[in-house]
Design an enzyme around this catalytic site. Structure first.
Site, PDB file in Angstrom:
ATOM      1  N   SER A 181       0.663  -1.197   0.022  1.00 23.08           N
ATOM      2  CA  SER A 181      -0.151  -0.071   0.025  1.00 23.08           C
ATOM      3  C   SER A 181       0.933   1.226   0.068  1.00 23.08           C
ATOM      4  O   SER A 181       1.715   1.478  -0.910  1.00 23.08           O
ATOM      5  CB  SER A 181      -0.856  -0.073   1.405  1.00 23.08           C
ATOM      6  OG  SER A 181      -1.947   0.790   1.213  1.00 23.08           O
ATOM      7  N   ASP A 211     -10.052  -5.781  -3.119  1.00 22.10           N
ATOM      8  CA  ASP A 211      -9.571  -4.665  -2.471  1.00 22.10           C
ATOM      9  C   ASP A 211     -10.397  -3.517  -2.239  1.00 22.10           C
ATOM     10  O   ASP A 211     -10.569  -2.906  -3.399  1.00 22.10           O
ATOM     11  CB  ASP A 211      -8.039  -4.273  -2.950  1.00 22.10           C
ATOM     12  CG  ASP A 211      -7.455  -3.318  -1.964  1.00 22.10           C
ATOM     13  OD1 ASP A 211      -7.748  -2.318  -1.436  1.00 22.10           O
ATOM     14  OD2 ASP A 211      -6.106  -3.550  -1.942  1.00 22.10           O
ATOM     15  N   HIS A 227      -7.304  -6.024   0.923  1.00 22.78           N
ATOM     16  CA  HIS A 227      -6.027  -5.373   1.251  1.00 22.78           C
ATOM     17  C   HIS A 227      -5.458  -5.569   2.530  1.00 22.78           C
ATOM     18  O   HIS A 227      -4.568  -4.889   3.117  1.00 22.78           O
ATOM     19  CB  HIS A 227      -6.400  -3.961   1.576  1.00 22.78           C
ATOM     20  CG  HIS A 227      -5.470  -2.868   1.227  1.00 22.78           C
ATOM     21  ND1 HIS A 227      -5.005  -2.535   0.151  1.00 22.78           N
ATOM     22  CD2 HIS A 227      -5.009  -1.993   1.939  1.00 22.78           C
ATOM     23  CE1 HIS A 227      -4.005  -1.589   0.084  1.00 22.78           C
ATOM     24  NE2 HIS A 227      -3.924  -1.006   1.412  1.00 22.78           N
TER      25      HIS A 227
END
Length: 279
Positions: A146, A225, A258
């Site tokens: 991320s 995600d 995620h």
């Protein structure tokens, strides 16, 4: 550079250490974890940069990476995501301030005195590793998740001679074109967007930065995600790589989100990818 070892744990025949040292870049103590496999070394190393709200503990406790690292003979390093402590600027939101350093050097107050994570990762952390652990400074790779995926890609493209390979999990590939990045860059770098491109992996690739240096770049992205469309936008980096002839292996996975469950699933593939380039 002096490093204080706070904890040491035996793990898969090697050792996991939680460490703290003073950083000249941030002007604060910084923490990191390091796994050193069994043997004499020096060992090739992979640095993992974590995402928003994380510390060095998230990867250390949740990624399930050390068994594979021991098998491959890799050292694994996981630094904190920002400077911390009293006197360090912060914000009540999760996506700015402590825990949200974005791996850049801030130029704007109140962030500028301490939020210098690019220099910390590029200079201070390698010096701490070199002086205190059996890590091969010439065989280094980088990955992240991320915000940390953004950091891994941008640092590799800006300092290609320091890394043999780069990969990322669900990276923010163009922070200049997503809400997370626009908020952080405005705060840390100011409103002049011309200064932002040097910290955007898609823009760096478009400018030709390090094109051809890396044989391949590996990215894994979960299709479940919830940040995919608004924040991550992997197609922007995919298009930039295609335009400039940079090989990119972008794997899209149905059903994965995620979380660190996603990272656990594919961390072995990433370590094997790096091991091939570090051999």
């Amino acid at each position: 550079m002096t490093v204080e070892t706070l904890e040491t744990h035996r793990c898969f025949g090697g050792t996991v250490s939680i460490c703290r040292h003073q950083s000249a870049a941030t002007g604060t103590p910084m923490r990191f974890s390091i796994f050193v496999p069994e043997g004499k070394g020096p060992f090739p190393a992979v640095t993992f940069l974590a995402g928003l709200t994380c510390t060095e503990e998230n990867f250390t406790f949740k990624a399930g990476a050390y068994g594979k690292a021991a098998q491959l003979g890799l050292a694994l390093i996981a630094p904190d995501t920002s400077p911390r402590g009293n006197g360090v600027a912060d914000d009540p939101a999760y996506d700015l301030g402590q825990g949200a350093g974005f791996y850049i050097d801030a130029t704007e107050k109140p962030w500028a005195p301490h939020f210098c994570m690019e220099t910390y990762i590029a200079r201070d952390l390698p010096a701490a590793l070199r002086d205190n652990f059996p890590v091969d400074g010439e065989r280094q790779s980088i990955t992240g998740h991320s915000m940390g995926g953004h950091g891994a890609l941008t640092l590799a493209l800006k300092y290609p001679d320091r890394y043999r390979s780069v990969s990322a999990f669900a990276p923010i590939v163009s922070p200049t074109r997503c809400p997370w990045g626009e908020k952080a860059f405005t705060a840390y770098l100011g409103a002049d967007r011309s200064a932002w491109a040097a910290h955007d992996a898609s823009a760096l690739m478009t400018s030709g930065s390090a094109v051809g240096h890396f044989e391949d770049i590996l990215i894994d992205q979960g299709l479940a995600d919830n940040f995919l469309e608004e924040q991550l936008k992997p197609e922007l980096f995919e298009d930039a790589c295609a335009t400039h002839g940079q090989k990119l292996t972008l794997r899209r996975h149905a059903g994965y989100d995620h979380s660190y469950y996603f990272i656990q699933t594919f961390i072995g593939d990433h370590l094997e990818f790096h091991a091939r380039h570090l051999s």
